[in-house]
Design a protein around this motif. Structure first.
Motif, short mmCIF file in Angstrom:
data_model
loop_
_atom_site.label_atom_id
_atom_site.label_comp_id
_atom_site.label_asym_id
_atom_site.label_seq_id
_atom_site.Cartn_x
_atom_site.Cartn_y
_atom_site.Cartn_z
N GLU A 137 0.83 -1.22 0.00
CA GLU A 137 0.00 0.00 0.00
C GLU A 137 0.86 1.26 0.00
O GLU A 137 0.58 2.23 -0.71
CB GLU A 137 -0.93 0.01 1.22
CG GLU A 137 -2.14 -0.87 1.03
CD GLU A 137 -2.88 -1.14 2.34
OE1 GLU A 137 -2.68 -0.37 3.31
OE2 GLU A 137 -3.64 -2.12 2.39
N ALA A 138 1.91 1.24 0.81
CA ALA A 138 2.78 2.42 0.88
C ALA A 138 3.47 2.65 -0.47
O ALA A 138 3.64 3.79 -0.91
CB ALA A 138 3.80 2.27 1.99
N CYS A 139 3.86 1.54 -1.12
CA CYS A 139 4.48 1.65 -2.44
C CYS A 139 3.53 2.33 -3.41
O CYS A 139 3.91 3.21 -4.18
CB CYS A 139 4.84 0.27 -2.99
SG CYS A 139 6.42 -0.33 -2.38
N GLU A 140 2.27 1.89 -3.36
CA GLU A 140 1.28 2.45 -4.27
C GLU A 140 1.17 3.96 -4.04
O GLU A 140 1.14 4.74 -4.98
CB GLU A 140 -0.06 1.78 -3.98
CG GLU A 140 -1.00 1.76 -5.15
CD GLU A 140 -2.19 0.84 -4.85
OE1 GLU A 140 -2.10 -0.34 -5.19
OE2 GLU A 140 -3.16 1.33 -4.24
N GLU A 141 1.15 4.34 -2.77
CA GLU A 141 1.04 5.75 -2.42
C GLU A 141 2.22 6.54 -2.98
O GLU A 141 2.08 7.70 -3.36
CB GLU A 141 1.05 5.85 -0.90
CG GLU A 141 -0.03 6.70 -0.31
CD GLU A 141 0.04 6.60 1.20
OE1 GLU A 141 -0.29 5.51 1.73
OE2 GLU A 141 0.41 7.60 1.85
N ALA A 142 3.39 5.90 -2.97
CA ALA A 142 4.61 6.61 -3.35
C ALA A 142 4.92 6.48 -4.83
O ALA A 142 5.87 7.08 -5.32
CB ALA A 142 5.78 6.09 -2.53
N GLY A 143 4.14 5.68 -5.54
CA GLY A 143 4.46 5.43 -6.95
C GLY A 143 5.74 4.62 -7.10
O GLY A 143 6.53 4.85 -8.01
N ALA A 144 5.95 3.69 -6.17
CA ALA A 144 7.18 2.90 -6.19
C ALA A 144 6.81 1.43 -6.25
O ALA A 144 5.65 1.06 -6.10
CB ALA A 144 8.00 3.17 -4.94
N THR A 145 7.80 0.58 -6.49
CA THR A 145 7.52 -0.84 -6.37
C THR A 145 8.77 -1.59 -5.92
O THR A 145 9.89 -1.12 -6.12
CB THR A 145 6.97 -1.42 -7.69
OG1 THR A 145 6.46 -2.73 -7.42
CG2 THR A 145 8.04 -1.51 -8.76
N VAL A 146 8.54 -2.72 -5.27
CA VAL A 146 9.67 -3.55 -4.85
C VAL A 146 10.02 -4.47 -5.99
O VAL A 146 9.17 -5.19 -6.50
CB VAL A 146 9.30 -4.36 -3.58
CG1 VAL A 146 10.39 -5.38 -3.28
CG2 VAL A 146 9.08 -3.42 -2.40
N THR A 147 11.29 -4.44 -6.43
CA THR A 147 11.65 -5.25 -7.61
C THR A 147 12.52 -6.45 -7.27
O THR A 147 12.69 -7.34 -8.09
CB THR A 147 12.40 -4.40 -8.65
OG1 THR A 147 13.55 -3.84 -8.02
CG2 THR A 147 11.52 -3.29 -9.19
N THR A 148 13.09 -6.48 -6.08
CA THR A 148 13.83 -7.68 -5.69
C THR A 148 13.87 -7.72 -4.17
O THR A 148 13.69 -6.70 -3.51
CB THR A 148 15.24 -7.71 -6.29
OG1 THR A 148 15.88 -8.94 -5.92
CG2 THR A 148 16.10 -6.56 -5.78
N GLY A 149 14.11 -8.91 -3.63
CA GLY A 149 14.09 -9.00 -2.18
C GLY A 149 14.75 -10.26 -1.66
O GLY A 149 15.32 -11.03 -2.43
N ASP A 150 14.68 -10.43 -0.38
CA ASP A 150 15.34 -11.56 0.26
C ASP A 150 14.61 -11.84 1.57
O ASP A 150 14.07 -10.93 2.19
CB ASP A 150 16.80 -11.17 0.50
CG ASP A 150 17.57 -12.26 1.23
OD1 ASP A 150 17.44 -13.43 0.83
OD2 ASP A 150 18.28 -11.94 2.20
N THR A 151 14.60 -13.10 1.97
CA THR A 151 13.97 -13.45 3.24
C THR A 151 14.89 -14.38 4.02
O THR A 151 15.41 -15.34 3.47
CB THR A 151 12.62 -14.18 3.00
OG1 THR A 151 11.83 -13.36 2.15
CG2 THR A 151 11.89 -14.41 4.30
N LYS A 152 15.12 -14.06 5.28
CA LYS A 152 15.92 -14.93 6.15
C LYS A 152 15.14 -15.19 7.42
O LYS A 152 14.42 -14.32 7.90
CB LYS A 152 17.22 -14.22 6.55
CG LYS A 152 18.23 -14.03 5.42
CD LYS A 152 19.12 -15.25 5.26
CE LYS A 152 20.11 -15.09 4.12
NZ LYS A 152 19.54 -14.67 2.85
N VAL A 153 15.32 -16.40 7.94
CA VAL A 153 14.67 -16.72 9.21
C VAL A 153 15.74 -16.97 10.26
O VAL A 153 16.69 -17.72 10.03
CB VAL A 153 13.75 -17.95 9.06
CG1 VAL A 153 13.14 -18.33 10.41
CG2 VAL A 153 12.65 -17.68 8.04
N MET A 154 15.61 -16.33 11.39
CA MET A 154 16.56 -16.50 12.48
C MET A 154 15.90 -17.33 13.57
O MET A 154 14.68 -17.39 13.66
CB MET A 154 16.93 -15.15 13.10
CG MET A 154 17.45 -14.12 12.13
SD MET A 154 19.23 -14.16 11.97
CE MET A 154 19.75 -13.51 13.55
#
Ligand code: SF4
Ligand code: SF4
Lengths: 356, 373
Positions: A137-154
């Protein structure tokens, strides 16, 4: 007061009792943090031909990519207690923080964001989903998008629930960026909204004080607001008062640009609930984080136009001219309280509520 | 505070800059009449806060000096008192205290240090919260390390008179201000021309408390509130007394303070506490200025109940350089201390004045110290 509350204390690798350990104060945005960054990073990484490099300790770096364009890069990790708070959550905070850091460099159109989630085992999946949805939602508000990412579990107990790192990239015309040190004598200082909302409301919530529903975080992307201001006049310097709040950014701006700053306390917008909660807690609204506010220095002849442009946007309706860039007291900020004058010093370390 | 006695009182009127200007003119005129430098002492962290926060020193007449005396209960708590609390915590008891007290260095360590080493130290907001912990943990001894002046001693007394659990006890470091004012008034090089007395404390004790003091020490005193106008107004009344060479007493805070104060709270206070002589950190041994539990309440006295083994280790050598004592005696300002803001910060305090939010050094660091503006 900071969003870095749960970074924890680093262990020294060798058994050296003289070795200093990292404390919360190192993450609180004050002088200790500046020293730490200097010793950890600035001294290690070489200067490039950047327009704005690491050593500038600005909100992001600006590197030329060709004769006409520069790329702006910024990164930020987010930890906050509680994860969900009045007015937002860690997801909204992570996106807004990075979008705003780009915007503070004058880069109001984020090209891409990255997102890296570090999750403590045992965290309900629905919690993480709620957070990522809020990021969307925040991305939409800002006109941005997430294009890559990573997930780690501790492992459970190895960290506190959830941390998010976001990086932002944008392109600006060469020379079109706005450094935080660009202000000069005669400029006016403008703040785009009420200050202290994020820090004071989080602190009240954490301490279990109920000041009614009026107190909430201001966390929001403000790139559109910044764009409107830059279109309306010459913005010479910008910074968002996150860690350390208004007092810290004004002092940073003054000392980086070798100028003095005069601020009229009465003209700084502070909401009623924030100022009363601040009095009860014994915390200055000027000393705590804002997550949806910009402080800008503007050429004096453009100040009214910029102010009006900000006020035309609902996010900037409380915008106000709060002071002047002056020749005197170089590197320092002086507050006119309406009664007398005193220095507005940056807060030392974490802001804790008064007990006595 | 904010117990407005008169209805219709608007707090805002005490923040009216125009009134402030009239009052500063009045102060200038009075100083001109007096014709020589004047030293005024206040004895309350909240007064120091108000003066520093509103930048009042920048508008006061040049030769009027306003300094804080022994006005912070945390700052005047003596190191061995902290050591006692640390010792109890290290014996495995639950020690509770106000947050301000948590990081005050004892001879060797603070309660915060003790907690880092595994002791059970808990920060509470009130004496009653400490008693609640005792209720919840019936198998443990819960000690309330009680600091504060009359204002906080009264609530401690209230808890003790309301039948707290058996496993609850109080390690009292409560202090009583008037005798300290007497000692400071007599110090030769302190040279106080008048006292601005603490409005909060007087809401409990009543301003009548200062009648004897004013007479005996031939020094005027004015009870003042904490808004900028309150402070300026109280200073003007004090300068009038000084001009007339009169050891008068005035209550310049009538919306909160009466002559008698809060009578039931006072009765409770003196039912639970007796005064005894004791050392105020960095200042002096002061007769009758420490509050200890009276005989009737001795069974709640941690010092009676436990054999407290204090082992004063080596004091940090830096504390030798700390001038808290001089600051609290009104002889020096924080920026005269070599450690101020450098070796001594709120994160890593050397002296108690840098720990408490009512401590002069902490307040000066926060509000930028003496404005030379
Ligand atoms: S307890 Fe209240 S009145 Fe007494 S010194 Fe502290 S703030 Fe002032
Ligand atoms: S600055 Fe620190 S060391 Fe110096 S007087 Fe104040 S508390 Fe003591």
């Amino acid at each position: 007061m900071s969003d870095t509350d749960d970074v924890g204390e680093a262990e020294s690798s060798e058994d050296n009792s003289d070795d200093e350990v990292i404390t919360h104060a190192h993450g609180a945005g004050g002088s200790q943090m500046a020293e730490l960054i200097e010793s950890l990073a600035v001294s290690r990484f070489a200067e490039t031909d950047a327009d704005v490099g690491l050593a500038a300790l600005d909100d992001g770096s600006v590197q030329p990519i060709d004769d006409e364009h520069s790329v702006v890069v910024t990164t930020d990790s987010h930890v906050v207690t509680p994860l969900f708070f009045r007015g937002g959550d860690i997801g909204r905070l992570a996106v807004s923080g990075t979008v705003n850091d780009l915007a503070m460099m004058g880069a109001t159109e984020p090209l891409a964001l990255t997102s890296s989630l570090i999750i403590e085992a045992g965290t309900p999946q629905s919690t993480v989903e709620r957070v990522t949805e809020s990021m969307r939602e925040a991305c939409e508000e800002a006109g941005a998008t997430v294009t890559t990412g990573d997930t780690k579990v501790m492992g459970s107990g190895e960290m506190d629930t959830l941390a998010i790192n976001t990086t932002g990239v944008a392109v600006v015309p060469k020379g079109g960026h706005v450094p935080d040190a660009g202000l000069s004598v005669g400029d006016k200082l403008i703040v785009s909204g009420t200050v202290g909302d994020h820090g004071i409301s989080l602190l009240s919530e954490r301490e279990g004080f109920d000041f009614g529903g009026d107190l909430e975080s201001d966390v929001q992307p403000v790139n559109d607001l910044v764009r409107a201001a830059m279109d309306a006049g010459e913005v010479t310097a910008m910074k968002d008062p996150t860690r350390g709040g208004l007092a810290t950014v004004l002092n940073e701006m003054a000392s980086k640009a070798d100028v003095g700053i005069d601020v009229e306390e009465q003209s700084v917008p502070v909401s009623g609930p924030v100022s009363s909660a601040g009095e009860v807690l014994g915390i200055e609204p000027f000393d705590v984080a804002c997550e949806g506010v910009v402080v800008m220095a503007v050429a004096s002849e453009d100040a009214e136009a910029v102010l009006n442009a900000l006020r035309d946007n609902p996010k900037g309706e409380d915008a106000a001219i709060i002071g002047d860039v002056v020749e005197d007291h170089t590197g320092q900020v002086v507050l006119d309280t309406g009664f007398g004058r005193r220095y507005l010093s940056p807060p030392e370390g974490e802001q804790l509520p008064r007990i006595c | 505070m904010a117990t407005n006695a008169e209805s219709g009182d608007d707090e805002l009127q005490f923040r009216d800059p125009e009134k402030a200007e009239q009052l500063t003119d009045e102060l200038e005129a009075l100083m001109a009449e007096i014709g020589e430098p004047v030293n005024v002492m206040h004895v309350c962290g909240s007064h120091e806060q108000a003066i520093a926060k509103f930048g009042l020193r920048s508008i006061l007449p040049d030769d009027l000096t306003v300094r804080m005396g022994p006005g912070c209960p945390v700052c005047v708590t003596n190191m061995p008192e902290v050591d006692e609390a640390v010792a109890l915590a290290e014996e495995g008891k639950i020690v509770t205290t106000y947050g301000d007290m948590f990081r005050v260095p004892g001879t060797e360590k603070s309660l915060a240090d003790a907690r880092d080493e595994g002791a059970d130290v808990r920060v509470v907001y009130s004496a009653s919260e400490a008693a609640e912990i005792a209720e919840e943990e019936p198998d443990r001894e819960v000690i309330f390390f009680a600091t504060g002046f009359e204002t906080t001693a009264a609530p401690t007394a209230a808890v003790l008179t309301s039948d707290p659990p058996e496993n609850f006890s109080v390690l009292s470091a409560h202090k009583y201000v008037p005798p300290a004012m007497e000692v400071v008034a007599e110090m030769p090089d302190t040279d106080v021309d008048g006292f601005l007395a603490a409005g909060h404390a007087a809401t409990i004790t009543g301003y009548g408390l200062f009648e004897d003091f004013v007479e005996e020490y031939d020094t005027p005193a004015v009870v003042g509130g904490f808004e900028p106008i309150d402070v300026l107004y109280a200073l003007a009344r004090l300068l009038e007394f000084i001009r007339d060479d009169e050891a008068g007493l005035e209550n310049a805070y009538p919306r909160c303070v009466s002559r008698e104060g809060n009578v039931p709270a006072k009765q409770q206070l003196w039912e639970v506490f007796d005064t005894t002589s004791g050392e105020w950190r960095g200042i002096a041994e002061i007769p009758d200025a420490n509050l200890v539990l009276s005989e009737d309440y001795a069974h709640f006295d941690a010092r009676e109940r436990f054999d407290i083994a204090v082992d004063p280790g080596a004091a940090d050598p830096l504390t030798e350089e700390c001038i808290c004592g001089d600051i609290m005696a009104g002889k020096a300002d924080p920026d005269e201390c070599d450690l101020f803001g450098e070796e001594c910060t709120p994160q890593d305090p050397v002296g108690a004045c840098m720990v408490s939010s009512e401590g002069t050094c902490k307040i000066w660091l926060e509000y930028g110290g003496q404005p030379d503006l």
